[in-house]
Design a protein around this motif. Structure first.
Motif, PDB file in Angstrom:
ATOM      1  N   LEU A  14      -6.028  11.770  -6.557  1.00  0.00           N
ATOM      2  CA  LEU A  14      -6.647  10.754  -7.407  1.00  0.00           C
ATOM      3  C   LEU A  14      -5.717   9.539  -7.549  1.00  0.00           C
ATOM      4  CD1 LEU A  14      -9.039  10.002  -9.184  1.00  0.00           C
ATOM      5  CD2 LEU A  14      -7.892  11.158 -11.077  1.00  0.00           C
ATOM      6  N   HIS A  15      -4.457   9.803  -7.772  1.00  0.00           N
ATOM      7  CA  HIS A  15      -3.469   8.718  -7.886  1.00  0.00           C
ATOM      8  C   HIS A  15      -3.405   7.915  -6.590  1.00  0.00           C
ATOM      9  CE1 HIS A  15       0.540   6.890  -7.791  1.00  0.00           C
ATOM     10  NE2 HIS A  15       0.342   6.731  -9.102  1.00  0.00           N
ATOM     11  N   HIS A  16      -3.440   8.605  -5.470  1.00  0.00           N
ATOM     12  CA  HIS A  16      -3.391   7.942  -4.163  1.00  0.00           C
ATOM     13  C   HIS A  16      -4.631   7.057  -3.957  1.00  0.00           C
ATOM     14  CE1 HIS A  16      -2.335   7.257  -0.016  1.00  0.00           C
ATOM     15  NE2 HIS A  16      -3.529   7.700   0.379  1.00  0.00           N
ATOM     16  N   GLN A  17      -5.802   7.536  -4.309  1.00  0.00           N
ATOM     17  CA  GLN A  17      -7.039   6.757  -4.151  1.00  0.00           C
ATOM     18  C   GLN A  17      -7.022   5.516  -5.051  1.00  0.00           C
ATOM     19  OE1 GLN A  17     -10.069   9.666  -4.979  1.00  0.00           O
ATOM     20  NE2 GLN A  17     -10.245  10.270  -2.825  1.00  0.00           N
ATOM     21  N   LEU A  20      -4.627   2.952  -3.558  1.00  0.00           N
ATOM     22  CA  LEU A  20      -5.230   2.260  -2.416  1.00  0.00           C
ATOM     23  C   LEU A  20      -6.210   1.188  -2.898  1.00  0.00           C
ATOM     24  CD1 LEU A  20      -5.950   5.128   0.146  1.00  0.00           C
ATOM     25  CD2 LEU A  20      -4.278   3.279   0.340  1.00  0.00           C
ATOM     26  N   LYS A  21      -7.031   1.543  -3.888  1.00  0.00           N
ATOM     27  CA  LYS A  21      -8.006   0.595  -4.432  1.00  0.00           C
ATOM     28  C   LYS A  21      -7.296  -0.597  -5.056  1.00  0.00           C
ATOM     29  CE  LYS A  21     -12.471   1.132  -4.949  1.00  0.00           C
ATOM     30  NZ  LYS A  21     -13.417   0.655  -3.962  1.00  0.00           N
ATOM     31  N   LEU A  22      -6.255  -0.315  -5.846  1.00  0.00           N
ATOM     32  CA  LEU A  22      -5.483  -1.390  -6.484  1.00  0.00           C
ATOM     33  C   LEU A  22      -4.793  -2.266  -5.443  1.00  0.00           C
ATOM     34  CD1 LEU A  22      -3.851   0.348  -9.575  1.00  0.00           C
ATOM     35  CD2 LEU A  22      -5.586  -1.458  -9.566  1.00  0.00           C
ATOM     36  N   SER A  23      -4.281  -1.651  -4.414  1.00  0.00           N
ATOM     37  CA  SER A  23      -3.621  -2.410  -3.353  1.00  0.00           C
ATOM     38  C   SER A  23      -4.621  -3.348  -2.675  1.00  0.00           C
ATOM     39  CB  SER A  23      -3.014  -1.435  -2.346  1.00  0.00           C
ATOM     40  OG  SER A  23      -2.429  -2.136  -1.288  1.00  0.00           O
ATOM     41  N   LEU A  25      -7.394  -4.550  -3.989  1.00  0.00           N
ATOM     42  CA  LEU A  25      -7.747  -5.598  -4.955  1.00  0.00           C
ATOM     43  C   LEU A  25      -6.628  -6.637  -5.084  1.00  0.00           C
ATOM     44  CD1 LEU A  25      -9.454  -3.444  -7.734  1.00  0.00           C
ATOM     45  CD2 LEU A  25     -10.561  -5.053  -6.163  1.00  0.00           C
ATOM     46  N   GLN A  26      -5.384  -6.161  -5.062  1.00  0.00           N
ATOM     47  CA  GLN A  26      -4.239  -7.074  -5.136  1.00  0.00           C
ATOM     48  C   GLN A  26      -4.217  -8.001  -3.920  1.00  0.00           C
ATOM     49  OE1 GLN A  26      -2.097  -7.243  -7.791  1.00  0.00           O
ATOM     50  NE2 GLN A  26      -1.243  -9.051  -6.820  1.00  0.00           N
ATOM     51  N   GLU A  27      -4.515  -7.449  -2.746  1.00  0.00           N
ATOM     52  CA  GLU A  27      -4.552  -8.263  -1.528  1.00  0.00           C
ATOM     53  C   GLU A  27      -5.662  -9.316  -1.610  1.00  0.00           C
ATOM     54  OE1 GLU A  27      -5.270  -7.580   3.216  1.00  0.00           O
ATOM     55  OE2 GLU A  27      -4.231  -5.996   2.094  1.00  0.00           O
ATOM     56  N   GLU A  28      -6.837  -8.903  -2.092  1.00  0.00           N
ATOM     57  CA  GLU A  28      -7.941  -9.858  -2.261  1.00  0.00           C
ATOM     58  C   GLU A  28      -7.558 -10.966  -3.243  1.00  0.00           C
ATOM     59  OE1 GLU A  28     -11.880  -8.329  -3.124  1.00  0.00           O
ATOM     60  OE2 GLU A  28     -11.432  -6.520  -1.978  1.00  0.00           O
ATOM     61  N   LEU A  29      -6.890 -10.576  -4.333  1.00  0.00           N
ATOM     62  CA  LEU A  29      -6.453 -11.550  -5.330  1.00  0.00           C
ATOM     63  C   LEU A  29      -5.456 -12.536  -4.728  1.00  0.00           C
ATOM     64  CD1 LEU A  29      -6.463 -12.552  -8.255  1.00  0.00           C
ATOM     65  CD2 LEU A  29      -4.642 -10.881  -8.730  1.00  0.00           C
ATOM     66  N   ASN A  30      -4.512 -12.038  -3.948  1.00  0.00           N
ATOM     67  CA  ASN A  30      -3.520 -12.912  -3.308  1.00  0.00           C
ATOM     68  C   ASN A  30      -4.187 -13.873  -2.318  1.00  0.00           C
ATOM     69  OD1 ASN A  30      -1.347 -11.882  -4.727  1.00  0.00           O
ATOM     70  ND2 ASN A  30      -0.867 -10.342  -3.172  1.00  0.00           N
ATOM     71  N   GLU A  31      -5.162 -13.377  -1.569  1.00  0.00           N
ATOM     72  CA  GLU A  31      -5.888 -14.239  -0.631  1.00  0.00           C
ATOM     73  C   GLU A  31      -6.668 -15.317  -1.379  1.00  0.00           C
ATOM     74  OE1 GLU A  31      -8.291 -11.634   1.763  1.00  0.00           O
ATOM     75  OE2 GLU A  31      -6.562 -10.806   2.820  1.00  0.00           O
ATOM     76  N   ALA A  32      -7.274 -14.950  -2.490  1.00  0.00           N
ATOM     77  CA  ALA A  32      -8.022 -15.922  -3.295  1.00  0.00           C
ATOM     78  C   ALA A  32      -7.079 -16.977  -3.879  1.00  0.00           C
ATOM     79  CB  ALA A  32      -8.786 -15.212  -4.411  1.00  0.00           C
TER      80      ALA A  32
END
Length: 111
Positions: A14-17, A20-23, A25-32
């Motif tokens: 669960l922690h791993h999933q 991954l989701k947070l990572s 989202l963080q990448e999308e945020l950085n791209e935005a």
């Protein structure tokens, strides 16, 4: 965390999933954020370019007005000198006979 008819999910999985989701989202945020910075740079450049163009236009208008004013003054001066020359020729003609002199008109184009 349990779903119906499924086995329990281990906390590690669960922690791993979630990580991954947070990572992602963080990448999308950085791209935005990067896209926003690029847009801001482009907007700033366009604003500066527009300001420079307006300044150049104002300077050109001022220069044209000044040139027009000078041309007008020169035209008036040519007319004045032409009148003086015609008057002088008239006086000289009356003294010397019918000698002719050609006088340029003030509205004649000079090249």
């Amino acid at each position: 965390y349990r779903c119906r008819k499924q086995s329990p999910i281990s906390p590690l999985l669960l922690h791993h999933q979630i990580s991954l989701k947070l990572s992602g989202l963080q990448e999308e945020l950085n791209e935005a954020k990067q896209a926003m910075l690029e847009s801001e740079k482009k907007l700033k450049f366009k604003e500066e370019t527009a300001a420079a163009a307006m300044s150049d236009r104002d300077a050109a208008i001022k220069s044209l007005r000044l040139a027009d004013m000078r041309a007008s003054r020169l035209g008036e001066r040519v007319e004045e000198l032409s009148r003086h020359l015609e008057e002088s020729d008239t006086r000289e003609d009356s003294r010397n006979g019918s000698r002719q002199r050609y006088v340029a008109r003030a509205n004649q184009v000079w090249y």
